[in-house]
Design a protein around this motif. Structure first.
Motif, PDB file in Angstrom:
ATOM      1  N   ASP A 135       0.840  -1.205   0.000  1.00  0.00           N
ATOM      2  CA  ASP A 135       0.000   0.000   0.000  1.00  0.00           C
ATOM      3  C   ASP A 135       0.872   1.251   0.000  1.00  0.00           C
ATOM      4  O   ASP A 135       0.651   2.179  -0.781  1.00  0.00           O
ATOM      5  CB  ASP A 135      -0.911  -0.022   1.220  1.00  0.00           C
ATOM      6  N   ALA A 144      -5.026  -4.557  -1.563  1.00  0.00           N
ATOM      7  CA  ALA A 144      -6.422  -4.924  -1.282  1.00  0.00           C
ATOM      8  C   ALA A 144      -6.673  -6.391  -1.591  1.00  0.00           C
ATOM      9  O   ALA A 144      -7.393  -7.077  -0.847  1.00  0.00           O
ATOM     10  CB  ALA A 144      -7.365  -4.042  -2.086  1.00  0.00           C
ATOM     11  N   ARG A 147      -5.083  -8.429   1.196  1.00  0.00           N
ATOM     12  CA  ARG A 147      -5.821  -8.270   2.451  1.00  0.00           C
ATOM     13  C   ARG A 147      -7.012  -9.217   2.506  1.00  0.00           C
ATOM     14  O   ARG A 147      -7.334  -9.779   3.561  1.00  0.00           O
ATOM     15  CB  ARG A 147      -6.295  -6.825   2.599  1.00  0.00           C
TER      16      ARG A 147
END
Length: 209
Positions: A135, A144, A147
């Motif tokens: 990030d 993302a 994650r």
């Protein structure tokens, strides 16, 4: 020609080869493909005191050969961390996510993960650290995906690791970093030790070919 670079994001020797790899990537008519393989899954192990000492000894040798920095923060916080693991699955998943979202910046992502570990002393065996590094380094989409990995990303991860390991078995490569050059239907293994001193000669050979 295509140069397949087999590596692992937690491999100190692969970190040491970063500058040489940059030189090879600048050659005309040569495409460099990053292929992760190594310490994920069954290759993971506890980062105990004995293994940490072994790793640090190797790291100092790599530093002398290449000038790459292995900081005291890395020694204290990664190698000296309590209950640490040597598991490249999170960082490898991060690299696969970058390959899916920003393929042209794979080498930048690898450098960011390596620098986070070896210079900043961040444990890239932890998924949360990998997410934050990506990030902060300008890979928000990849962060993302890591994650909250979906089945498509996990399939890409398994396929990439599987293909790399098949290549290593087929060409009897016993570790990373490893180099495989493809020119049409012809494929051959190149000396990986050239990444640590003889890269100009290797580049000349590839340029001549």
């Amino acid at each position: 020609m295509r140069l397949t670079y087999l590596y692992d994001p937690l491999c100190g020797w692969c970190y040491g080869a970063a500058r040489a790899l940059d030189k090879l990537a600048m050659l005309d008519n040569l495409t460099v493909e990053l292929a992760p393989s190594g310490f994920a899954g069954e290759g993971a192990r506890p980062l105990d005191e004995r293994f940490a000492a072994y790793a640090w000894h190797n790291d100092q040798r790599i530093n002398r050969l290449t000038g790459q920095v292995f900081s005291q923060l890395y020694r204290d916080q990664v190698l000296g961390g309590a209950d640490g693991m040597f598991d490249s699955a999170p960082a490898t998943l991060g690299m696969i996510a970058v390959g899916v979202t920003q393929l042209d910046r794979e080498s930048d992502a690898l450098k960011a993960l390596q620098s986070a570990r070896y210079v900043d002393g961040r444990d890239t065996s932890e998924i949360a650290v990998v997410v934050d590094v990506l990030d902060q380094a300008g890979f928000p989409d990849a962060a993302a995906r890591v994650r909250a990995p979906d089945e498509a990303l996990l399939d890409a991860y398994r396929n990439s690791i599987g293909k790399s390991r098949q290549l290593m078995a087929a060409f009897r490569m016993d570790g990373v970093p490893a180099l495989l050059v493809s020119d049409g239907d012809k494929r051959r293994v190149l000396r990986s030790d050239a990444l640590f001193g003889g890269v100009d000669r290797l580049a000349a050979e590839l340029q001549a070919a």
